[in-house]
Design a protein around this motif. Structure first.
Motif, short mmCIF file in Angstrom:
data_model
loop_
_atom_site.label_atom_id
_atom_site.label_comp_id
_atom_site.label_asym_id
_atom_site.label_seq_id
_atom_site.Cartn_x
_atom_site.Cartn_y
_atom_site.Cartn_z
N LEU A 264 22.10 8.60 -8.36
CA LEU A 264 22.51 9.93 -7.90
C LEU A 264 21.34 10.63 -7.21
N LEU A 265 20.13 10.54 -7.82
CA LEU A 265 18.97 11.20 -7.22
C LEU A 265 18.65 10.64 -5.84
N GLN A 266 18.88 9.34 -5.67
CA GLN A 266 18.59 8.73 -4.38
C GLN A 266 19.64 9.08 -3.33
N GLU A 267 20.93 9.02 -3.72
CA GLU A 267 22.00 9.10 -2.73
C GLU A 267 22.41 10.52 -2.41
N SER A 268 22.28 11.42 -3.33
CA SER A 268 22.74 12.79 -3.10
C SER A 268 21.63 13.65 -2.48
N ASP A 269 22.06 14.52 -1.60
CA ASP A 269 21.11 15.48 -1.00
C ASP A 269 21.48 16.91 -1.36
N LEU A 270 22.39 17.07 -2.38
CA LEU A 270 22.94 18.39 -2.65
C LEU A 270 22.37 19.03 -3.92
N TYR A 271 21.80 18.27 -4.81
CA TYR A 271 21.34 18.87 -6.05
C TYR A 271 20.05 19.67 -5.81
N ARG A 272 19.72 20.53 -6.79
CA ARG A 272 18.52 21.37 -6.70
C ARG A 272 17.31 20.54 -7.17
N VAL A 273 16.47 20.14 -6.19
CA VAL A 273 15.38 19.21 -6.47
C VAL A 273 14.32 19.86 -7.35
N HIS A 274 13.92 21.08 -7.02
CA HIS A 274 12.85 21.75 -7.78
C HIS A 274 13.26 21.97 -9.23
N GLN B 258 31.55 13.73 -22.95
CA GLN B 258 31.83 12.46 -22.27
C GLN B 258 32.88 12.66 -21.17
N ALA B 259 33.90 13.43 -21.49
CA ALA B 259 34.94 13.69 -20.49
C ALA B 259 34.37 14.48 -19.32
N LEU B 260 33.46 15.43 -19.63
CA LEU B 260 32.87 16.23 -18.56
C LEU B 260 32.07 15.36 -17.60
N VAL B 261 31.32 14.40 -18.13
CA VAL B 261 30.55 13.50 -17.26
C VAL B 261 31.51 12.70 -16.39
N LYS B 262 32.58 12.18 -17.00
CA LYS B 262 33.54 11.39 -16.24
C LYS B 262 34.17 12.22 -15.12
N TYR B 263 34.49 13.47 -15.43
CA TYR B 263 35.13 14.30 -14.42
C TYR B 263 34.16 14.63 -13.28
N LEU B 264 32.88 14.96 -13.62
CA LEU B 264 31.91 15.26 -12.57
C LEU B 264 31.64 14.02 -11.71
N GLU B 265 31.60 12.85 -12.34
CA GLU B 265 31.47 11.61 -11.56
C GLU B 265 32.64 11.47 -10.59
N HIS B 266 33.82 11.83 -11.07
CA HIS B 266 35.00 11.78 -10.20
C HIS B 266 34.84 12.71 -9.00
N LEU B 267 34.37 13.93 -9.27
CA LEU B 267 34.20 14.88 -8.17
C LEU B 267 33.14 14.44 -7.17
N VAL B 268 32.03 13.89 -7.70
CA VAL B 268 30.87 13.60 -6.84
C VAL B 268 31.03 12.26 -6.13
N THR B 269 31.40 11.21 -6.88
CA THR B 269 31.39 9.86 -6.29
C THR B 269 32.73 9.45 -5.69
N GLU B 270 33.84 9.94 -6.24
CA GLU B 270 35.16 9.53 -5.73
C GLU B 270 35.70 10.52 -4.71
N ARG B 271 35.72 11.79 -5.08
CA ARG B 271 36.23 12.78 -4.14
C ARG B 271 35.16 13.26 -3.16
N ARG B 272 33.91 12.97 -3.49
CA ARG B 272 32.77 13.30 -2.61
C ARG B 272 32.77 14.78 -2.21
N LEU B 273 32.96 15.62 -3.20
CA LEU B 273 32.92 17.06 -2.94
C LEU B 273 31.46 17.47 -2.66
N GLN B 274 31.24 18.17 -1.59
CA GLN B 274 29.89 18.57 -1.16
C GLN B 274 29.56 19.96 -1.72
#
Length: 907
Positions: free
Chosen positions: A691-701, A635-651
């Protein structure tokens, strides 16, 4: 004789002015009854019980020293000048004594009078008055209506025989106006009716200066400068003998009592007023002091600041000029003389001379304080200012204020005590030292000597009364809190703050935490032991933190949360620890307690990483290290990754893919065993789709493989869209999900920010899917009609009409057709406007070109190219509208003219 004063005014100044001032002052300054005629012996004794010992009556000359057995003369008048004491008798003798004062070991004074000479003046009447003129070495003697001059030491008359005749009384001017140091000014009451005369007296001669008439017969006189204060038959007046202006003071009846007129200071007099009042009057005819109340039959009065001494036929009474209260009563019978000489008060009977020796003011004040008469002591201390050097007075007065403060404190008069402590600039440790154990053990403070109070500690002061102890502690808390930020605390801040902390902890006071979270000077050893003693462990942690011992503070708080020690100060202590670690700049401290905070609550504990200030994110807290730490806490890991992706917007692809996989895993875990397309979308699934709609960085395949066969059609459609596989995506949305609004949203989503042809292609593709073969054809037909009617502008009407079945009516497609026509007409008209504007611009350009071609351009070998600054070698050039000439090859290689913003406007 009529003693009622006349009703007329004198020289335009209304009579009775001083009475008005005295009435006001009396009502304010005296609480005694308005009409005492005589203080009885019992009353005097009662008054003495709370009296002040201001004077001691000491004999100076006994009758045996003054007169022999065969002498029948009685003492009539006295004069004192320095050590010289003169006595005039009823049988016309003048005696000269040398007065010596000695102080005994106990502090009391004694006087020894040694007779020097005596001389008979040659008259048969008594010596009425004696006055010494030390500057002239002369003694002025009034006897039988004549003022004679005799030598002060030999008592011999002056050789010239100079004298003043026809005088009934006289007074020396102690504020002379002549300015001649070799003479004295004497004012006499003349035997002439209603007359005052002013003389200058030299060593061997006298000179009359002025003769002044008075409204009534004068009976007594005092003089100050040009001003005479006179007791007339029915009233007192002030008379300026230089101008003749007179000011009535108040009525006086000479048949009822003896007048008293005494100069007590510059332009101020003391008078025996009506109703047994001793009244003060200035030369302006007003009273600046409240009157004192003495007996009706007062014989004499004198001033020895701050006291007024009065004599009647039984007592000597002492009143304060500061508060007008009677302070002392001395039995003294048969007295008939009371005078002050250069601050020395002498009282005499017909057979002996006595001196009223004043006790030192500081001794009087200490006696008053010992009797807890604080107000009187302070009034007397303030009055002593004029008689004591400034620096000495300030030291003395501060000490008196502090003594008074401790007296008020002992009586629980805390407001009064606080003001006295402030005014006296109390070393606050004097007060703290009364409270056992409050001063730090390291303090080197010792109490003032001599002591400011008589108490060993608070227990002695309160006699063990716990209610009083509590009140005293509350007062000290309030007082220390007020002074800790003032200059009073300079040098004592550690003692003050440590004492304040101890008081707060003992009383369980809310201000304890406020003290510890702001700037303070609490000494750690004493304070820590005290807080631990009173089980204030949370506050102890704050103290450790303030002293830069964060590890000890956090460990203490962790023990409270774990239940190892008990402290209920904060019910949210766990959240407080998380917040504390969040803003801690010590990475080691955070990592040491990271597992503990996460084990108690993953959702709250992860805040030590997610809410950390951004400037500290890069210092000791690498995201990869944090992710490795959080692997045990999903649970903490999800919260932290959300922080990195949505708040800090790390690319960073890794974080986006990792978060998507975690979302996907949770969605799959939450799905029921039998897929239900109507099942409610969970929060995690909504997050995954967003996330799937807004992000262009994840590995789609990679995610496409994970979702294949997982029963997540919408997610698969989004992933197909990311791969530009629009037909597959729309097929899923239309044929598998039959979610027509989602299909339209897909077209809008994928065409956002793209050019119009791209969007048009997507909508045509969706229309083709709707019109193609497959199940639910009627529903798709309706969806196709709605799509056309809602988004007419997104379609090429000509292509659409070729696709549509011939069975569709115009009425069905009316909105689409109207929209298409309107868009077509709008496009045509817009194009026409653009063409017209282009033609107009072209015409203007041609006009400018014709004008330029009609003008000549001179080209010579001295002309330089504006681009390369080289001369022209051939008659070929490019001319800019601003007149600049450049080579053709320079113009071709550069698309900006040298000094013009118009790059293409060249000729």
């Amino acid at each position: 004789m009529d003693c009622t004063p006349p009703g007329s005014s004198v020289h335009g100044i209304s009579q009775g002015r001083i009475l008005e001032r005295v009435a006001i002052s009396s009502s304010r300054g005296s609480s005694q009854p308005r009409d005492p005629t005589r203080i009885s012996c019992i009353g005097r004794a009662a008054a003495n019980m709370m009296s002040t010992k201001a004077f001691t009556l000491v004999p100076a000359i006994e009758r045996e020293q003054l007169l022999s057995d065969r002498d029948r003369g009685l003492l009539e008048c006295v004069e004192c000048c320095g050590r010289n004491l003169y006595v005039g008798t009823s049988d016309c003798f003048v005696y000269h004594f040398l007065l010596e004062e000695k102080t005994l070991p106990g502090g009391s004074a004694t006087f020894t009078a040694t007779r020097q000479l005596h001389r008979h003046l040659g008259f048969k009447k008594a010596v009425s008055e004696l006055r010494a003129a030390s500057a002239l070495s002369r003694l002025l003697v009034l006897c039988d209506g004549c003022i004679s001059l005799v030598h002060m030491l030999s008592l011999e008359p002056v050789p010239s025989g100079a004298r003043i005749k026809g005088a009934t009384a006289f007074a020396l001017n102690e504020n002379p106006v002549s300015g001649d140091p070799f003479c004295v000014e004497v004012c006499i009451i003349s035997v002439k009716r209603r007359t005052i005369q002013v003389f200058l007296v030299y060593e061997d001669r006298v000179q009359i200066v002025r003769e002044v008439s008075t409204p009534e017969q004068p009976l007594a006189v005092a003089v100050d400068g040009h001003f005479l204060c006179l007791a007339l038959t029915t009233q007192y007046i002030i008379l300026n003998y230089s101008t003749g202006a007179a000011q009535d003071l108040f009525p006086f009846c000479s048949e009822e009592r003896r007048p008293i007129v005494k100069r007590i200071g510059r332009q101020e007099f003391l008078l025996a007023g009506p109703g047994g009042l001793g009244m003060f009057a200035t030369v302006a005819g007003i009273s600046q002091r409240a009157p004192v109340r003495w007996s009706e039959n007062v014989i004499g009065a004198a001033v020895c600041f701050p006291y007024v001494v009065a004599l009647d036929d039984e007592f000597i009474t002492v009143h304060s000029m500061l508060d007008q209260q009677q302070k002392q009563t001395l039995p003294f019978k048969e007295g008939h003389i009371l005078q002050d000489f250069e601050g020395r008060v002498i009282v005499a009977t017909s057979k002996g001379v006595y001196i009223l020796v004043p006790l030192p003011l500081e001794k009087q004040i200490q006696d008053l304080l010992a009797s807890h008469r604080v107000e009187e002591a302070l009034v007397l201390a303030k009055g002593a200012r004029r008689n004591i050097p400034k620096e000495k007075f300030q030291v003395m007065y501060r000490r008196i204020l502090l003594q008074a403060g401790f007296i008020q404190f002992a009586q629980l008069q805390f407001l009064e005590a606080k003001e006295l402590f402030r005014s006296g600039q109390l070393d606050v440790r004097e007060l703290i030292s009364l409270y056992p154990l409050l001063l730090p053990t390291s303090s080197s403070f010792t109490r003032s000597h001599p002591p400011l109070h008589e108490f060993a500690d608070l227990n002695q002061l309160t006699q063990g009364d716990q209610d009083k102890v509590a009140k005293c502690k509350r007062f000290l808390m309030s007082y220390l809190n007020e002074v800790r930020s003032t200059e009073v605390a300079n040098g004592y801040k550690e003692d003050i703050d440590t004492a304040l902390l101890k008081l707060y902890a003992e009383a369980d006071h809310d201000s304890l935490l406020d003290l510890l979270v702001t700037e303070n000077f609490c000494l750690l050893p004493d304070s820590a032991a005290w807080l631990e003693k009173h089980k204030k462990y949370f506050a102890l942690g704050l103290l450790y933190h303030y002293n830069h011992q964060d590890a000890a503070a956090v460990q203490l708080w962790v023990s409270i949360v774990n239940g190892d020690i008990q402290d209920s100060t904060r019910s949210d202590l766990y959240e407080y620890i998380v917040d504390f670690l969040t803003y801690s700049t010590d990475p080691d401290l955070v990592w040491r307690h990271a597992d503990w905070v996460l084990q108690r609550s993953q959702e709250v504990g992860v805040q030590v990483f997610t809410k950390r200030p951004l400037d500290e994110q890069q210092s000791g807290f690498n995201p990869d290290d944090i992710i490795s730490c959080l692997k045990k806490y999903p649970q903490a890991l999800v919260k932290y990754l959300e922080h990195l992706v949505t708040e800090r917007r790390l690319q960073k692809e890794e974080y986006h893919t990792h978060l998507a996989v975690l979302y996907l895993d949770e969605v799959l875990q939450q799905r029921p065993c039998t897929p239900d397309k109507d099942a409610e979308v969970t929060e995690t699934q909504a997050k995954l789709r967003r996330l799937l709609q807004e992000s262009d960085l994840y590995r789609v395949h990679f995610l496409m493989d994970r979702t294949r066969g997982a029963g997540l059609p919408l997610e698969s459609a989004i992933l197909h869209g990311k791969l530009e596989q629009h037909e597959e995506a729309l097929h899923i949305l239309v044929h598998e999900l039959a979610d027509f609004p989602a299909a339209e949203d897909y077209c809008l989503w994928r065409s956002e920010g793209r050019d119009p042809p791209y969007r048009q292609r997507l909508f045509h593709l969706l229309l083709a899917v709707y019109l193609g073969p497959g199940p639910a054809a009627p529903a798709r037909t309706v969806a196709a009609v709605d799509l056309l009617n809602r988004h007419a502008v997104e379609f090429d009407a000509a292509q659409v009409l070729q696709l549509l079945p011939g069975t569709w009516s115009v009425q069905l497609l009316r909105p689409f057709l109207m929209g298409a026509m309107r868009d077509s007409i709008h496009a045509r008209r817009t194009t026409q406007v653009a063409v017209g504007l282009a033609r107009s611009e072209n015409l203007i350009y041609k006009y400018d070109k014709m004008k330029l071609k009609g003008s000549s351009v001179r080209l010579s070998d001295k002309k330089l190219c504006q681009m390369c600054q080289n001369p022209f070698l051939e008659p070929v050039f490019v001319r800019y509208p601003n007149g600049g000439l450049v080579h053709t090859h320079c113009a071709a290689s550069r698309h900006t003219e040298p000094s013009s913003p118009s790059a293409g406007a060249r000729t």
